[in-house]
Design an enzyme around this catalytic site. Structure first.
Site, PDB file in Angstrom:
ATOM      1  CE1 TYR A 116     -75.889  87.596  81.998  1.00 29.84           C
ATOM      2  CE2 TYR A 116     -78.110  86.691  82.167  1.00 29.84           C
ATOM      3  CZ  TYR A 116     -76.746  86.584  82.395  1.00 29.84           C
ATOM      4  OH  TYR A 116     -76.241  85.450  83.008  1.00 29.84           O
TER       5      TYR A 116
HETATM    6  N1  LIG Z   1     -74.871  83.437  88.829  1.00 28.64           N
HETATM    7  C1  LIG Z   1     -75.942  83.305  88.098  1.00 28.64           C
HETATM    8  O1  LIG Z   1     -77.063  83.439  88.562  1.00 28.64           O
HETATM    9  C2  LIG Z   1     -75.833  82.956  86.628  1.00 28.64           C
HETATM   10  C3  LIG Z   1     -76.936  82.380  85.992  1.00 28.64           C
HETATM   11  C4  LIG Z   1     -76.830  82.054  84.638  1.00 28.64           C
HETATM   12  C5  LIG Z   1     -75.669  82.290  83.949  1.00 28.64           C
HETATM   13  N2  LIG Z   1     -74.614  82.863  84.604  1.00 28.64           N
HETATM   14  C6  LIG Z   1     -73.406  83.117  83.824  1.00 28.64           C
HETATM   15  O2  LIG Z   1     -72.344  82.385  84.390  1.00 28.64           O
HETATM   16  C7  LIG Z   1     -71.111  83.050  84.142  1.00 28.64           C
HETATM   17  C8  LIG Z   1     -70.366  83.207  85.463  1.00 28.64           C
HETATM   18  O3  LIG Z   1     -71.149  84.014  86.319  1.00 28.64           O
HETATM   19  P1  LIG Z   1     -70.904  84.058  87.895  1.00 28.64           P
HETATM   20  O4  LIG Z   1     -72.227  84.027  88.518  1.00 28.64           O
HETATM   21  O5  LIG Z   1     -69.861  83.087  88.278  1.00 28.64           O
HETATM   22  O6  LIG Z   1     -70.379  85.563  88.011  1.00 28.64           O
HETATM   23  P2  LIG Z   1     -69.162  86.172  88.863  1.00 28.64           P
HETATM   24  O7  LIG Z   1     -69.372  87.646  88.784  1.00 28.64           O
HETATM   25  O8  LIG Z   1     -69.063  85.509  90.186  1.00 28.64           O
HETATM   26  O9  LIG Z   1     -67.888  85.743  87.987  1.00 28.64           O
HETATM   27  C9  LIG Z   1     -67.673  86.268  86.707  1.00 28.64           C
HETATM   28  C10 LIG Z   1     -66.181  86.466  86.523  1.00 28.64           C
HETATM   29  O10 LIG Z   1     -65.979  86.967  85.190  1.00 28.64           O
HETATM   30  C11 LIG Z   1     -64.939  87.911  85.244  1.00 28.64           C
HETATM   31  N3  LIG Z   1     -65.044  88.813  84.100  1.00 28.64           N
HETATM   32  C12 LIG Z   1     -66.009  89.742  83.853  1.00 28.64           C
HETATM   33  N4  LIG Z   1     -65.735  90.407  82.725  1.00 28.64           N
HETATM   34  C13 LIG Z   1     -64.563  89.883  82.237  1.00 28.64           C
HETATM   35  C14 LIG Z   1     -63.758  90.161  81.110  1.00 28.64           C
HETATM   36  N5  LIG Z   1     -64.081  91.130  80.232  1.00 28.64           N
HETATM   37  N6  LIG Z   1     -62.630  89.435  80.916  1.00 28.64           N
HETATM   38  C15 LIG Z   1     -62.273  88.468  81.806  1.00 28.64           C
HETATM   39  N7  LIG Z   1     -62.993  88.174  82.911  1.00 28.64           N
HETATM   40  C16 LIG Z   1     -64.135  88.877  83.118  1.00 28.64           C
HETATM   41  C17 LIG Z   1     -65.136  88.650  86.566  1.00 28.64           C
HETATM   42  O11 LIG Z   1     -63.941  89.288  86.991  1.00 28.64           O
HETATM   43  C18 LIG Z   1     -65.564  87.495  87.489  1.00 28.64           C
HETATM   44  O12 LIG Z   1     -64.478  86.934  88.168  1.00 28.64           O
HETATM   45  C19 LIG Z   1     -71.475  84.368  83.483  1.00 28.64           C
HETATM   46  O13 LIG Z   1     -71.316  84.241  82.095  1.00 28.64           O
HETATM   47  C20 LIG Z   1     -72.934  84.547  83.835  1.00 28.64           C
HETATM   48  O14 LIG Z   1     -73.616  85.330  82.892  1.00 28.64           O
HETATM   49  C21 LIG Z   1     -74.660  83.191  85.919  1.00 28.64           C
END
Ligand SMILES: NC(=O)c1ccc[n+]([C@@H]2O[C@H](COP(=O)([O-])OP(=O)(O)OC[C@H]3O[C@@H](n4cnc5c(N)ncnc54)[C@H](O)[C@@H]3O)[C@@H](O)[C@H]2O)c1
Length: 248
Positions: free
Chosen positions: A155
């Site tokens: 990651y």
């Molecule tokens: N939540 C956190 O703590 C956090 C912190 C830093 C960065 N992020 C990043 O933010 C972004 C969003 O994360 P989130 O927390 O909203 O997660 P989440 O799991 O709530 O949402 C992620 C979405 O991406 C979709 N997804 C996954 N793989 C996919 C694919 N191959 N094609 C299309 N859609 C796909 C999933 O279906 C989901 O709806 C991610 O890139 C994550 O790495 C999250």
């Protein structure tokens, strides 16, 4: 809430069915944009569209599949007009494990979604932005990409790569009115945390000087400016959302 004028804009938000992407979609709709959510979860997409109302469309797409991304681009522009904003939020965390025992297929999957997915979407959408000389792209990286979280090497590496790719693409497009930036959030309480253990989540919370998790609306607020016309100069940059964890 401050209002950045996004009327007449058409935003694609990958991973927009929930979490950070959905919060950004809600904020953009409230600011006057049309949004098309791209996600691989069709049922969640339906729920998201119902909640966002008539300014929202959806396409079921797996961002790791280049052919699907190309088709989704054509379909999205045919239905909703030229794409002027892209937020790459589709991402997965994967399980926590030391690098020396990390499952090889899982490692590759994390890189495929987080890095190759972001690359595919930019590759598909940038030619249209260049032709129209306008675009705003925001890639969702992570504090993990700056700092490296232990037991999250795939990651962390994928998010560091997204930061590097953002800098390259921002420079490539700097002569156009196209801004390419990324954000590096600390932990926000979304469903992505279901992929992690309570101990790992507590480790990440303990590293945030603010002493709490990021709210998804706080991330949406920063992105609202980044995707607006008012962001006419800043590009190839990394915007911190780590509550004081990173001071660079
Ligand atoms: N939540 C956190 O703590 C956090 C912190 C830093 C960065 N992020 C990043 O933010 C972004 C969003 O994360 P989130 O927390 O909203 O997660 P989440 O799991 O709530 O949402 C992620 C979405 O991406 C979709 N997804 C996954 N793989 C996919 C694919 N191959 N094609 C299309 N859609 C796909 C999933 O279906 C989901 O709806 C991610 O890139 C994550 O790495 C999250």
């Amino acid at each position: 809430m401050n209002n950045f004028d996004l009327s007449g804009q058409h935003a694609v938000i990958t991973g927009g069915a929930q979490g950070l992407g959905f919060a950004m979609a809600r904020r953009m709709v409230a600011s006057g944009a049309g949004v098309t959510l791209w996600d691989m979860d069709g049922a969640l997409l339906e729920r998201a569209r119902a909640e966002l109302g008539p300014q929202a469309r959806t396409v079921t797409v797996d961002v790791t599949d280049w052919a699907m991304v190309e088709r989704a681009t054509t379909e999205t522009e045919a239905a909703g007009g030229p794409i002027s904003i892209v937020v790459n939020s589709a991402g997965i965390a994967g399980p926590a494990a030391p690098l020396d025992t990390y499952d090889i297929a899982t490692w590759k999957k994390i890189i495929d979604v987080n890095l190759h997915g972001t690359f595919h979407v930019c590759r598909a959408i940038v030619p249209g932005m260049k032709a129209r000389n306008y675009g705003r792209i925001v890639n969702i990286a992570s504090i993990a990409g700056k700092e490296g979280n232990p037991n999250a090497s795939a990651y962390s590496a994928s998010k560091a790569a997204v930061i590097g790719m953002t800098k390259s693409l921002g420079k490539e497009l700097a002569a156009f009115d196209i801004a390419v930036n990324c954000i590096t959030p600390a932990t926000a309480e979304t469903r992505i945390l279901e992929q992690l253990t309570p101990e790992f989540i507590e480790y990440m919370r303990s590293r945030i000087p603010r002493g709490r998790f990021l709210e998804v609306e706080e991330a949406a607020s920063m992105v609202a400016w980044l995707v607006s016309k008012e962001n006419s100069f800043t590009t190839a940059a990394v915007f911190d959302l780590s509550g004081g964890r990173a001071t660079y």
